[in-house]
Design an enzyme around this catalytic site. Structure first.
Site, PDB file in Angstrom:
ATOM      1  N   ARG A  99     -10.450   0.315   5.765  1.00 61.49           N
ATOM      2  CA  ARG A  99      -8.992   0.257   5.997  1.00 61.49           C
ATOM      3  C   ARG A  99      -8.475   1.507   6.690  1.00 61.49           C
ATOM      4  O   ARG A  99      -8.814   2.622   6.294  1.00 61.49           O
ATOM      5  CB  ARG A  99      -8.237   0.079   4.689  1.00 61.49           C
ATOM      6  CG  ARG A  99      -6.743  -0.189   4.928  1.00 61.49           C
ATOM      7  CD  ARG A  99      -5.976  -0.328   3.634  1.00 61.49           C
ATOM      8  NE  ARG A  99      -5.390   0.950   3.240  1.00 61.49           N
ATOM      9  CZ  ARG A  99      -5.059   1.257   1.991  1.00 61.49           C
ATOM     10  NH1 ARG A  99      -5.285   0.399   1.009  1.00 61.49           N
ATOM     11  NH2 ARG A  99      -4.518   2.423   1.723  1.00 61.49           N
ATOM     12  N   ASP A 106       0.814  -1.214   0.000  1.00 59.12           N
ATOM     13  CA  ASP A 106       0.000   0.000   0.000  1.00 59.12           C
ATOM     14  C   ASP A 106       0.851   1.269   0.000  1.00 59.12           C
ATOM     15  O   ASP A 106       1.821   1.399   0.768  1.00 59.12           O
ATOM     16  CB  ASP A 106      -0.922   0.034   1.234  1.00 59.12           C
ATOM     17  CG  ASP A 106      -2.074  -0.947   1.098  1.00 59.12           C
ATOM     18  OD1 ASP A 106      -2.384  -1.388  -0.029  1.00 59.12           O
ATOM     19  OD2 ASP A 106      -2.677  -1.280   2.147  1.00 59.12           O
ATOM     20  N   HIS A 126       0.110  -7.644  -0.804  1.00 55.83           N
ATOM     21  CA  HIS A 126      -1.159  -8.367  -0.710  1.00 55.83           C
ATOM     22  C   HIS A 126      -1.924  -8.265  -2.019  1.00 55.83           C
ATOM     23  O   HIS A 126      -1.599  -7.433  -2.885  1.00 55.83           O
ATOM     24  CB  HIS A 126      -1.988  -7.879   0.480  1.00 55.83           C
ATOM     25  CG  HIS A 126      -2.208  -6.406   0.514  1.00 55.83           C
ATOM     26  ND1 HIS A 126      -1.257  -5.510   0.965  1.00 55.83           N
ATOM     27  CD2 HIS A 126      -3.266  -5.651   0.127  1.00 55.83           C
ATOM     28  CE1 HIS A 126      -1.720  -4.286   0.869  1.00 55.83           C
ATOM     29  NE2 HIS A 126      -2.947  -4.329   0.351  1.00 55.83           N
TER      30      HIS A 126
HETATM   31  O1  LIG Z   1     -10.094  -5.650   0.036  1.00 54.80           O
HETATM   32  C1  LIG Z   1      -9.106  -6.276   0.394  1.00 54.80           C
HETATM   33  O2  LIG Z   1      -9.151  -7.454   0.767  1.00 54.80           O
HETATM   34  C2  LIG Z   1      -7.762  -5.613   0.411  1.00 54.80           C
HETATM   35  C3  LIG Z   1      -7.787  -4.338  -0.334  1.00 54.80           C
HETATM   36  C4  LIG Z   1      -6.469  -3.650  -0.265  1.00 54.80           C
HETATM   37  O3  LIG Z   1      -5.632  -3.807  -1.094  1.00 54.80           O
HETATM   38  C5  LIG Z   1      -6.214  -2.776   0.885  1.00 54.80           C
HETATM   39  O4  LIG Z   1      -7.081  -2.589   1.726  1.00 54.80           O
HETATM   40  O5  LIG Z   1      -5.116  -2.256   0.965  1.00 54.80           O
HETATM   41 FE   LIG Z   2      -3.850  -2.717  -0.569  1.00 54.85          FE
END
Ligand SMILES: O=C(O)CCC(=O)C(=O)O
Ligand SMILES: [Fe+2]
Length: 282
Positions: A270, A101, A255
């Site tokens: 998030r 991220d 991820h």
């Molecule tokens: O929605 C998700 O499982 C992860 C999404 C994502 O890349 C994040 O929240 O940084």
């Molecule tokens: Fe992400």
């Protein structure tokens, strides 16, 4: 009161499940210390049954440091620090690429906290990989070559203009985000500021080139690294239940949010904790 957390590894290299902790309430110093320790060791932690409100999630994330406000993603009502990822047929997911991220800023997030609010009946798992495990698995000559190299990270690689042209307001917001986030450099191998471990720190979401190499060398080496880093050996995969929470060390992981669930809707919240400037120390 017994404040020992129960921590069960989900694999030898990455991921652990944590129980006996209520994330809706302020953590004691001892709980936070154990949690932080587990995070450094396992890199991503999972919790069941944590119905955190946006304000509670912000409070939890604030224990780790200052919070980042995303230049593009929408946020929860009254809580600008909580991104709302509400995906469905009219707003398809855009996190189905391997990425770390917000590496397009000088001090990319140290930690991120994701809470599952509404889930499809089936699908929508998220996967994480360990950049430490991926680095460790390289041969010594390749480690030597990579250490000390710098790579460019570019906001527009994951947020291209044509995808943010829905309305004039959206496009103006995107233009401002581009102006505020010019491409910048990070080390290809990053030393973890707490554990001292080395991790690969390039990601397909934002990394465009290794600046010391010529274009073809950079393309070939990055293609190898992106494939190598995401090998199943370095992964953990989480099948979400509503009110699950994941906390990951964004300094040393990538991820991928599996986009297999459309046309169903999926809503995640998030919080993103700003980190320090990545460095390499031999
Ligand atoms: O929605 C998700 O499982 C992860 C999404 C994502 O890349 C994040 O929240 O940084
Ligand atoms: Fe992400």
């Amino acid at each position: 009161m017994n404040e020992r957390l129960t921590i069960n590894a989900l694999g030898p290299l990455i991921g652990a499940r944590v129980s006996d902790l209520d994330l809706t309430r302020p953590l004691s110093d001892s709980q936070f210390e154990q949690l932080y320790h587990a995070l450094i060791r396992h890199q991503v932690l999972f919790f069941r049954d944590q119905p955190v409100t946006p304000a509670q999630q912000r409070a939890l994330a604030s224990r780790f440091g200052d919070l980042h406000i995303h230049p593009i993603y929408p946020h929860a009502d009254d809580v600008a620090e909580i991104i709302v990822l509400d995906t469905h047929n009219d707003n398809p997911p855009d996190n189905d690429t391997w990425h770390t991220d917000v590496t397009f800023i000088a001090t990319p997030p140290a930690v991120a906290i994701l809470a599952a609010k509404q889930l499809p009946e089936i699908g929508g798992d998220t996967l994480w990989v360990s950049g430490i495990a991926a680095y460790d698995a390289l041969s010594a000559p390749l480690k030597t070559l990579l250490s000390g190299l710098q790579a460019e990270h570019d906001f527009t690689r994951s947020f291209p203009g044509d995808k943010h042209h829905g309305s004039e307001a959206e496009y103006t917001r995107w233009q401002s985000a581009v102006a505020h986030n010019p491409p910048l450099l990070h080390p290809v191998v990053r030393t973890h500021p707490v554990s001292g471990k080395q991790a690969l720190f390039v990601n397909e979401g934002f990394t465009t080139r290794i600046v010391e190499l010529n274009q073809k060398e950079s393309d070939a080496l990055l293609a190898f690294l992106f494939a190598h880093m995401t090998k199943p050996e370095f992964q953990v995969r989480w099948g979400w239940q509503e009110n699950d929470v994941a906390i990951w060390d964004n300094r040393v992981t990538q991820h991928y949010a599996n986009a297999d669930y459309l046309p169903a809707r999926r809503i995640m919240h998030r919080a993103t904790v700003i980190g320090d400037k990545p460095f390499y120390r031999a």
